[in-house]
Design an enzyme around this catalytic site. Structure first.
Site, mmCIF file in Angstrom:
data_model
loop_
_atom_site.group_PDB
_atom_site.id
_atom_site.type_symbol
_atom_site.label_atom_id
_atom_site.label_comp_id
_atom_site.label_asym_id
_atom_site.label_seq_id
_atom_site.Cartn_x
_atom_site.Cartn_y
_atom_site.Cartn_z
ATOM 1 N N SER A 246 33.930 51.450 58.768
ATOM 2 C CA SER A 246 35.202 50.858 58.360
ATOM 3 C C SER A 246 36.326 51.362 59.242
ATOM 4 O O SER A 246 36.447 52.569 59.488
ATOM 5 C CB SER A 246 35.517 51.187 56.902
ATOM 6 N N LEU B 281 25.913 53.010 63.788
ATOM 7 C CA LEU B 281 25.485 53.462 62.461
ATOM 8 C C LEU B 281 23.984 53.340 62.274
ATOM 9 O O LEU B 281 23.376 54.149 61.568
ATOM 10 C CB LEU B 281 26.225 52.672 61.372
ATOM 11 N N CYS C 134 35.730 27.930 33.446
ATOM 12 C CA CYS C 134 35.064 28.520 32.275
ATOM 13 C C CYS C 134 34.580 29.939 32.506
ATOM 14 O O CYS C 134 34.118 30.606 31.573
ATOM 15 C CB CYS C 134 33.894 27.645 31.835
ATOM 16 N N VAL D 274 30.522 42.162 51.201
ATOM 17 C CA VAL D 274 30.186 41.156 50.193
ATOM 18 C C VAL D 274 28.801 40.564 50.445
ATOM 19 O O VAL D 274 28.465 39.505 49.933
ATOM 20 C CB VAL D 274 31.244 40.026 50.165
ATOM 21 N N CYS E 8 31.596 22.691 33.136
ATOM 22 C CA CYS E 8 32.906 22.236 32.666
ATOM 23 C C CYS E 8 33.656 21.373 33.682
ATOM 24 O O CYS E 8 34.743 20.880 33.383
ATOM 25 C CB CYS E 8 33.769 23.433 32.276
ATOM 26 N N CYS F 74 33.083 30.116 38.251
ATOM 27 C CA CYS F 74 33.887 28.944 37.922
ATOM 28 C C CYS F 74 35.259 29.415 37.462
ATOM 29 O O CYS F 74 35.362 30.234 36.537
ATOM 30 C CB CYS F 74 33.222 28.123 36.814
ATOM 31 N N HIS G 17 34.809 44.108 46.660
ATOM 32 C CA HIS G 17 35.266 42.744 46.958
ATOM 33 C C HIS G 17 34.290 41.677 46.491
ATOM 34 O O HIS G 17 34.413 40.518 46.879
ATOM 35 C CB HIS G 17 35.519 42.604 48.457
#
Length: 283
Positions: free
Chosen positions: A221, A264, A132, A105, A183, A129, A121
């Site tokens: 991973s 890596l 909204c 991420v 909002c 939000c 992800h």
């Protein structure tokens, strides 16, 4: 020739044939200063990840998360792509990749030059939000959090893979959470928490990429969670080659035709250099 050198040479041969799909995990970003979830031993680190249920239902947990994430963003936001990310981008530039799927991420694939990355992800650089649906840059929220908490400056002990930090609850007194300026709704990082479902369009796009691959290349991973392992299982079921570059234990080894256990940031540039040489010879 050492075993690792032989494996790298073999991997370069596979990659040079093209139609490679990259599936990357947290281990690819450790050289950028972002810790992974398990480390080479395969044992989970002590940090407990935020769940969607706790974030949305518990105001205290939400305040704790934003305080810790506000501090952690200084590391995540300043992180730079490393040699591994740049090597992936180089392979894409050579036209050898069908696509890049990442469980990370941090946005570092794109920072390293990769294009059209499927972010399974999400990305911490965006905020959504829950009221909204407005998406906004994380930088805007960070500015608002600094304005709302001008004296909040505790020392973070350790950053976690999710981008927050280890921080004693006593340090959280007085921290103010910021709501949506449009909002007044609840703001959340545009990432998939534990307890949430990965958006189906991302999953279907990833399966589509894997279905057309000659090689599925797993980078950094442990494949402990099904979110990433399902693509390895599908590739193996469909007779698609699986190669893994990872430091330490990975649950994908029974399905892989090639496993390279090494850093890596060293292995991938070697592969890119060898593939570039092969590519030049062929063209």
């Amino acid at each position: 020739m050492s075993l690792v050198r032989e494996q790298v040479a073999r991997l370069a041969d596979w990659v040079s044939e093209g139609d490679v799909v990259v599936l990357s995990g947290a281990g690819l970003s450790t050289d950028s200063g972002i810790p992974d979830y398990r480390g080479p031993s395969g044992m989970a680190r002590k940090a407990t990840p935020m769940t969607y249920q706790a974030f949305t239902r518990d105001p205290v947990a939400r305040r704790r998360y934003w305080a810790r994430s506000h501090l952690g963003w200084r590391t995540i936001g300043d992180a730079r792509a490393n040699d591994g990310h740049r090597a992936v981008a180089r392979l894409q530039e050579l036209g050898l990749l069908r696509g890049v799927i990442t469980q990370n991420v941090d946005g570092l694939h794109q920072a390293g030059g990769a294009r059209d990355v499927v972010e399974l992800h999400g990305n911490l650089a965006r905020v959504t939000c829950l009221g909204c649906g407005l998406l906004s840059p994380r930088a805007e929220l960070e500015s608002l959090l600094r304005q709302a908490n001008p004296h909040f400056a505790p020392i973070a002990a350790e950053i976690n893979p999710d981008g927050d930090v280890e921080l004693d609850d006593a340090e959280l007194d007085g921290f103010r959470v910021v709501d949506c300026t449009g909002c007044g709704g609840m703001l959340k990082p545009d990432v998939v928490y534990f307890g949430e479902t990965v958006p189906p369009e991302r999953v279907s796009r990833s399966f589509e990429l894997v279905a057309g691959a000659r090689t599925l290349l797993v980078l950094g991973s442990s494949l402990t969670v099904m979110s990433g392992r399902r693509f390895v299982l599908r590739a193996a079921k469909d007779g698609i080659r699986v190669a893994i570059v990872n430091q330490g234990v990975t649950r994908g080894e029974p399905y892989a035709g090639l496993v390279v256990d090494g850093p890596l940031g060293e292995v991938l540039p070697q592969v890119a250099r060898q593939v570039t040489g092969l590519y030049r010879l062929e063209t």
